[in-house]
Design a protein around this motif. Structure first.
Motif, PDB file in Angstrom:
ATOM      1  N   LEU A 181     -11.358  22.853 -30.967  1.00 32.47           N
ATOM      2  CA  LEU A 181     -11.127  21.688 -30.118  1.00 32.47           C
ATOM      3  C   LEU A 181     -10.807  20.456 -30.962  1.00 32.47           C
ATOM      4  O   LEU A 181      -9.880  19.699 -30.661  1.00 32.47           O
ATOM      5  CB  LEU A 181     -12.346  21.429 -29.233  1.00 32.47           C
ATOM      6  N   LYS A 182     -11.553  20.271 -32.037  1.00 35.74           N
ATOM      7  CA  LYS A 182     -11.315  19.127 -32.920  1.00 35.74           C
ATOM      8  C   LYS A 182      -9.936  19.208 -33.565  1.00 35.74           C
ATOM      9  O   LYS A 182      -9.234  18.200 -33.686  1.00 35.74           O
ATOM     10  CB  LYS A 182     -12.396  19.080 -33.997  1.00 35.74           C
ATOM     11  N   GLU A 183      -9.522  20.390 -33.957  1.00 31.99           N
ATOM     12  CA  GLU A 183      -8.201  20.564 -34.575  1.00 31.99           C
ATOM     13  C   GLU A 183      -7.088  20.340 -33.558  1.00 31.99           C
ATOM     14  O   GLU A 183      -6.040  19.786 -33.891  1.00 31.99           O
ATOM     15  CB  GLU A 183      -8.079  21.956 -35.201  1.00 31.99           C
ATOM     16  N   THR A 184      -7.323  20.760 -32.316  1.00 31.97           N
ATOM     17  CA  THR A 184      -6.329  20.540 -31.270  1.00 31.97           C
ATOM     18  C   THR A 184      -6.145  19.053 -31.000  1.00 31.97           C
ATOM     19  O   THR A 184      -5.015  18.558 -30.899  1.00 31.97           O
ATOM     20  CB  THR A 184      -6.751  21.269 -29.979  1.00 31.97           C
ATOM     21  N   VAL A 185      -7.258  18.333 -30.897  1.00 36.52           N
ATOM     22  CA  VAL A 185      -7.187  16.887 -30.665  1.00 36.52           C
ATOM     23  C   VAL A 185      -6.528  16.192 -31.852  1.00 36.52           C
ATOM     24  O   VAL A 185      -5.696  15.291 -31.673  1.00 36.52           O
ATOM     25  CB  VAL A 185      -8.596  16.324 -30.389  1.00 36.52           C
ATOM     26  N   ASP A 186      -6.862  16.601 -33.065  1.00 35.41           N
ATOM     27  CA  ASP A 186      -6.257  16.007 -34.255  1.00 35.41           C
ATOM     28  C   ASP A 186      -4.750  16.273 -34.289  1.00 35.41           C
ATOM     29  O   ASP A 186      -3.965  15.390 -34.646  1.00 35.41           O
ATOM     30  CB  ASP A 186      -6.933  16.561 -35.511  1.00 35.41           C
ATOM     31  N   SER A 187      -4.351  17.471 -33.891  1.00 38.61           N
ATOM     32  CA  SER A 187      -2.925  17.806 -33.840  1.00 38.61           C
ATOM     33  C   SER A 187      -2.195  16.966 -32.800  1.00 38.61           C
ATOM     34  O   SER A 187      -1.081  16.492 -33.037  1.00 38.61           O
ATOM     35  CB  SER A 187      -2.729  19.287 -33.508  1.00 38.61           C
ATOM     36  N   MET A 188      -2.822  16.773 -31.654  1.00 36.00           N
ATOM     37  CA  MET A 188      -2.208  15.958 -30.614  1.00 36.00           C
ATOM     38  C   MET A 188      -2.079  14.506 -31.056  1.00 36.00           C
ATOM     39  O   MET A 188      -1.046  13.868 -30.816  1.00 36.00           O
ATOM     40  CB  MET A 188      -3.033  16.053 -29.325  1.00 36.00           C
ATOM     41  N   ALA A 189      -3.108  13.977 -31.718  1.00 35.77           N
ATOM     42  CA  ALA A 189      -3.059  12.592 -32.206  1.00 35.77           C
ATOM     43  C   ALA A 189      -1.979  12.434 -33.269  1.00 35.77           C
ATOM     44  O   ALA A 189      -1.242  11.435 -33.280  1.00 35.77           O
ATOM     45  CB  ALA A 189      -4.417  12.180 -32.757  1.00 35.77           C
ATOM     46  N   ALA A 190      -1.866  13.415 -34.164  1.00 35.03           N
ATOM     47  CA  ALA A 190      -0.833  13.354 -35.203  1.00 35.03           C
ATOM     48  C   ALA A 190       0.559  13.425 -34.582  1.00 35.03           C
ATOM     49  O   ALA A 190       1.473  12.706 -35.001  1.00 35.03           O
ATOM     50  CB  ALA A 190      -1.025  14.491 -36.211  1.00 35.03           C
ATOM     51  N   THR A 191       0.715  14.250 -33.566  1.00 37.58           N
ATOM     52  CA  THR A 191       2.013  14.366 -32.890  1.00 37.58           C
ATOM     53  C   THR A 191       2.387  13.066 -32.199  1.00 37.58           C
ATOM     54  O   THR A 191       3.532  12.611 -32.275  1.00 37.58           O
ATOM     55  CB  THR A 191       1.978  15.524 -31.872  1.00 37.58           C
ATOM     56  N   ARG A 192       1.421  12.448 -31.534  1.00 37.68           N
ATOM     57  CA  ARG A 192       1.680  11.170 -30.847  1.00 37.68           C
ATOM     58  C   ARG A 192       2.035  10.068 -31.855  1.00 37.68           C
ATOM     59  O   ARG A 192       2.942   9.266 -31.620  1.00 37.68           O
ATOM     60  CB  ARG A 192       0.473  10.736 -30.028  1.00 37.68           C
ATOM     61  N   ALA A 193       1.316  10.027 -32.960  1.00 39.88           N
ATOM     62  CA  ALA A 193       1.607   9.018 -33.979  1.00 39.88           C
ATOM     63  C   ALA A 193       2.978   9.261 -34.603  1.00 39.88           C
ATOM     64  O   ALA A 193       3.732   8.318 -34.879  1.00 39.88           O
ATOM     65  CB  ALA A 193       0.519   9.027 -35.055  1.00 39.88           C
ATOM     66  N   TYR A 194       3.322  10.531 -34.822  1.00 43.84           N
ATOM     67  CA  TYR A 194       4.643  10.864 -35.349  1.00 43.84           C
ATOM     68  C   TYR A 194       5.725  10.408 -34.370  1.00 43.84           C
ATOM     69  O   TYR A 194       6.723   9.796 -34.766  1.00 43.84           O
ATOM     70  CB  TYR A 194       4.746  12.373 -35.593  1.00 43.84           C
ATOM     71  N   ASP A 195       5.520  10.694 -33.087  1.00 48.50           N
ATOM     72  CA  ASP A 195       6.494  10.282 -32.065  1.00 48.50           C
ATOM     73  C   ASP A 195       6.650   8.767 -32.006  1.00 48.50           C
ATOM     74  O   ASP A 195       7.762   8.254 -31.836  1.00 48.50           O
ATOM     75  CB  ASP A 195       6.089  10.812 -30.694  1.00 48.50           C
ATOM     76  N   ALA A 196       5.549   8.044 -32.153  1.00 44.82           N
ATOM     77  CA  ALA A 196       5.614   6.580 -32.136  1.00 44.82           C
ATOM     78  C   ALA A 196       6.424   6.063 -33.321  1.00 44.82           C
ATOM     79  O   ALA A 196       7.261   5.161 -33.177  1.00 44.82           O
ATOM     80  CB  ALA A 196       4.210   5.986 -32.158  1.00 44.82           C
ATOM     81  N   ASN A 197       6.199   6.647 -34.491  1.00 50.06           N
ATOM     82  CA  ASN A 197       6.969   6.245 -35.670  1.00 50.06           C
ATOM     83  C   ASN A 197       8.436   6.616 -35.533  1.00 50.06           C
ATOM     84  O   ASN A 197       9.313   5.867 -35.967  1.00 50.06           O
ATOM     85  CB  ASN A 197       6.376   6.884 -36.933  1.00 50.06           C
ATOM     86  N   LEU A 198       8.710   7.745 -34.916  1.00 50.97           N
ATOM     87  CA  LEU A 198      10.098   8.155 -34.684  1.00 50.97           C
ATOM     88  C   LEU A 198      10.792   7.195 -33.718  1.00 50.97           C
ATOM     89  O   LEU A 198      11.957   6.835 -33.920  1.00 50.97           O
ATOM     90  CB  LEU A 198      10.143   9.582 -34.137  1.00 50.97           C
ATOM     91  N   THR A 199      10.073   6.740 -32.709  1.00 50.20           N
ATOM     92  CA  THR A 199      10.633   5.769 -31.767  1.00 50.20           C
ATOM     93  C   THR A 199      10.968   4.464 -32.479  1.00 50.20           C
ATOM     94  O   THR A 199      12.040   3.895 -32.266  1.00 50.20           O
ATOM     95  CB  THR A 199       9.640   5.509 -30.613  1.00 50.20           C
ATOM     96  N   VAL A 200      10.062   4.005 -33.326  1.00 48.50           N
ATOM     97  CA  VAL A 200      10.324   2.780 -34.094  1.00 48.50           C
ATOM     98  C   VAL A 200      11.535   2.974 -34.996  1.00 48.50           C
ATOM     99  O   VAL A 200      12.408   2.106 -35.080  1.00 48.50           O
ATOM    100  CB  VAL A 200       9.080   2.377 -34.921  1.00 48.50           C
ATOM    101  N   PHE A 201      11.591   4.113 -35.665  1.00 49.30           N
ATOM    102  CA  PHE A 201      12.709   4.414 -36.558  1.00 49.30           C
ATOM    103  C   PHE A 201      14.035   4.345 -35.797  1.00 49.30           C
ATOM    104  O   PHE A 201      14.991   3.708 -36.244  1.00 49.30           O
ATOM    105  CB  PHE A 201      12.507   5.798 -37.181  1.00 49.30           C
ATOM    106  N   ASN A 202      14.076   4.987 -34.640  1.00 49.15           N
ATOM    107  CA  ASN A 202      15.311   4.994 -33.841  1.00 49.15           C
ATOM    108  C   ASN A 202      15.657   3.610 -33.305  1.00 49.15           C
ATOM    109  O   ASN A 202      16.840   3.248 -33.238  1.00 49.15           O
ATOM    110  CB  ASN A 202      15.198   6.005 -32.708  1.00 49.15           C
ATOM    111  N   MET A 203      14.649   2.830 -32.918  1.00 45.42           N
ATOM    112  CA  MET A 203      14.906   1.472 -32.428  1.00 45.42           C
ATOM    113  C   MET A 203      15.492   0.590 -33.532  1.00 45.42           C
ATOM    114  O   MET A 203      16.431  -0.167 -33.292  1.00 45.42           O
ATOM    115  CB  MET A 203      13.622   0.849 -31.888  1.00 45.42           C
ATOM    116  N   VAL A 204      14.942   0.683 -34.721  1.00 43.70           N
ATOM    117  CA  VAL A 204      15.451  -0.115 -35.845  1.00 43.70           C
ATOM    118  C   VAL A 204      16.869   0.320 -36.190  1.00 43.70           C
ATOM    119  O   VAL A 204      17.743  -0.509 -36.450  1.00 43.70           O
ATOM    120  CB  VAL A 204      14.517  -0.004 -37.070  1.00 43.70           C
ATOM    121  N   LYS A 205      17.109   1.617 -36.162  1.00 41.61           N
ATOM    122  CA  LYS A 205      18.454   2.129 -36.427  1.00 41.61           C
ATOM    123  C   LYS A 205      19.443   1.602 -35.387  1.00 41.61           C
ATOM    124  O   LYS A 205      20.550   1.173 -35.733  1.00 41.61           O
ATOM    125  CB  LYS A 205      18.423   3.662 -36.429  1.00 41.61           C
ATOM    126  N   ASN A 206      19.049   1.608 -34.123  1.00 37.33           N
ATOM    127  CA  ASN A 206      19.921   1.083 -33.066  1.00 37.33           C
ATOM    128  C   ASN A 206      20.165  -0.412 -33.220  1.00 37.33           C
ATOM    129  O   ASN A 206      21.283  -0.891 -32.992  1.00 37.33           O
ATOM    130  CB  ASN A 206      19.337   1.394 -31.686  1.00 37.33           C
TER     131      ASN A 206
END
Length: 148
Positions: free
Chosen positions: A113-138
């Motif tokens: 359960l802890k690993e699943t939650v950690d994976s979900m948090a890492a995925t969300r943080a990665y997605d947030a950084n990807l959104t910022v990256f794409n916004m700056v690129k645009n």
């Protein structure tokens, strides 16, 4: 802040979160590993992040208040990978090859359960950084189009 600096900060966050996700996956894969190459029971691993900037928050705040230029790169990186020191789970299984003289096997201190939650948090943080990256690129693309 320049466009390139913003892209570097976002990319460093994506790299760190990808490492965090890789570590969580390694933990899940080894959830039943009772004997590693060293002969010990597998211990859960965790990533420790640190800012790439050498400046503390106080220095950055004072610099911004004084309107001085900032030489800090910014971003985050994995400083080290540490092992979780929580005790192993002892499971009674006298037929297991790694059982002690009392019939108990030391199972890894990995919680699915802890690993699943950690994976979900890492995925969300990665997605947030990807959104910022794409916004700056645009924004950079739109800024270049102004000159036409």
């Amino acid at each position: 802040m320049s466009f390139l600096r913003a892209l570097d900060i976002s990319a460093s966050g994506m790299t760190a979160q990808r490492m965090r996700l890789d570590i969580a996956a390694e933990n899940v894969v080894n959830i039943n590993t009772t004997r590693t190459e060293n002969g010990d029971t597998y211990r859960r691993k965790m990533a420790v992040f640190e800012p790439i900037s050498g400046n503390s928050f106080d220095k950055v705040l004072r610099s911004a208040a004084a309107r001085q230029k900032q030489n800090a790169v910014g971003g985050v990186r994995v400083a080290e990978i540490v092992e979780d020191e929580r005790p192993f789970q002892m499971v009674y299984d006298p037929d297991h090859p790694d059982a002690n003289e009392d019939g108990y096997v030391a199972m890894p201190n990995v919680d699915l359960l802890k690993e699943t939650v950690d994976s979900m948090a890492a995925t969300r943080a990665y997605d947030a950084n990807l959104t910022v990256f794409n916004m700056v690129k645009n924004m950079a693309t739109k800024a270049l189009e102004i000159g036409r």
